[in-house]
Design a protein around this motif. Structure first.
Motif, short mmCIF file in Angstrom:
data_model
loop_
_atom_site.label_atom_id
_atom_site.label_comp_id
_atom_site.label_asym_id
_atom_site.label_seq_id
_atom_site.Cartn_x
_atom_site.Cartn_y
_atom_site.Cartn_z
N THR A 95 0.86 -1.18 0.00
CA THR A 95 0.00 0.00 0.00
C THR A 95 0.90 1.23 0.00
OG1 THR A 95 -1.68 -1.19 1.24
CG2 THR A 95 -1.84 1.21 1.22
N TYR A 96 0.94 1.93 -1.13
CA TYR A 96 1.79 3.12 -1.22
C TYR A 96 1.27 4.19 -0.28
CZ TYR A 96 4.17 0.91 -5.02
OH TYR A 96 4.92 0.04 -5.74
N GLY A 97 2.19 4.87 0.36
CA GLY A 97 1.85 5.88 1.34
C GLY A 97 2.13 5.41 2.75
N THR A 98 2.26 4.11 2.94
CA THR A 98 2.60 3.61 4.27
C THR A 98 4.11 3.76 4.48
OG1 THR A 98 2.89 1.34 3.47
CG2 THR A 98 0.70 1.95 4.29
N ALA A 99 4.52 3.77 5.74
CA ALA A 99 5.93 3.97 6.07
C ALA A 99 6.83 2.90 5.46
CB ALA A 99 6.10 4.00 7.58
N SER A 100 6.33 1.69 5.34
CA SER A 100 7.18 0.58 4.86
C SER A 100 7.14 0.39 3.35
CB SER A 100 6.73 -0.71 5.52
OG SER A 100 5.38 -0.99 5.18
N ALA A 101 6.34 1.16 2.63
CA ALA A 101 6.12 0.91 1.20
C ALA A 101 7.41 0.95 0.38
CB ALA A 101 5.11 1.90 0.63
N LEU A 102 8.23 1.96 0.58
CA LEU A 102 9.45 2.08 -0.20
C LEU A 102 10.37 0.88 0.05
CD1 LEU A 102 11.36 3.59 -2.07
CD2 LEU A 102 12.17 4.88 -0.10
N PHE A 103 10.57 0.53 1.31
CA PHE A 103 11.41 -0.61 1.63
C PHE A 103 10.86 -1.89 1.00
CE2 PHE A 103 11.88 -4.42 4.22
CZ PHE A 103 13.24 -4.61 4.13
N LEU A 104 9.57 -2.13 1.16
CA LEU A 104 8.97 -3.37 0.66
C LEU A 104 9.06 -3.46 -0.86
CD1 LEU A 104 5.86 -3.61 2.98
CD2 LEU A 104 7.87 -5.10 2.99
N ALA A 105 8.81 -2.37 -1.54
CA ALA A 105 8.87 -2.37 -3.01
C ALA A 105 10.28 -2.67 -3.49
CB ALA A 105 8.39 -1.03 -3.56
N ILE A 106 11.26 -1.98 -2.94
CA ILE A 106 12.64 -2.17 -3.38
C ILE A 106 13.17 -3.54 -2.96
CG2 ILE A 106 15.01 -1.32 -3.09
CD1 ILE A 106 13.78 1.52 -3.04
N HIS A 107 12.88 -3.94 -1.76
CA HIS A 107 13.35 -5.25 -1.28
C HIS A 107 12.78 -6.39 -2.13
CE1 HIS A 107 14.90 -8.32 1.36
NE2 HIS A 107 13.69 -8.85 1.42
#
Length: 117
Positions: free
Chosen positions: A12-24
């Motif tokens: 879910t984009y906008g959540t704190a973990s989104a960038l990490f999860l997408a890249i990981h």
């Protein structure tokens, strides 16, 4: 009334973990399949930000190979690249209709006198 549990299986984009999860997730796919897609692995690890990629090659043949490898590699992780853009129409011939952006990317060549300082 019984309780129903749901699992969210997307980032879910906008959540704190989104960038990490997408890249990981992209990095994991690249590492899991690196043996079969060496060219795409390098791009996946170095040229992606979130769900977008900006990269290039030295010639048309390399671009076509890279496009095919990226598509195949990302399908291993159930991802589908869309909205491809290129400054060479030949590459567009190797894309499906739903993968193409609505128009071609035009990069104009200019000489040093045209650059605004």
């Amino acid at each position: 009334m019984p309780i129903t549990c749901y699992n969210l299986n997307t980032v879910t984009y906008g959540t704190a973990s989104a960038l990490f999860l997408a890249i990981h997730t992209l990095q994991q796919v690249a590492n899991d399949e690196s043996e079969n897609y060496p060219t795409a692995k390098a791009v996946l690890l170095n040229d992606f930000y979130m769900d977008g990629v900006l990269t290039g090659t030295n010639n048309i043949e390399q671009a076509i190979t890279l496009q095919k490898q990226l598509d195949d590699l990302l399908l291993k992780g159930c991802f589908k690249l869309r909205k491809w853009r290129t400054n060479n129409a030949t590459i567009l011939n190797y894309l499906t209709i739903d993968s193409k952006a609505d128009n071609m990317l035009v990069i104009e060549k200019c000489d040093a006198n045209d650059i605004i300082h």
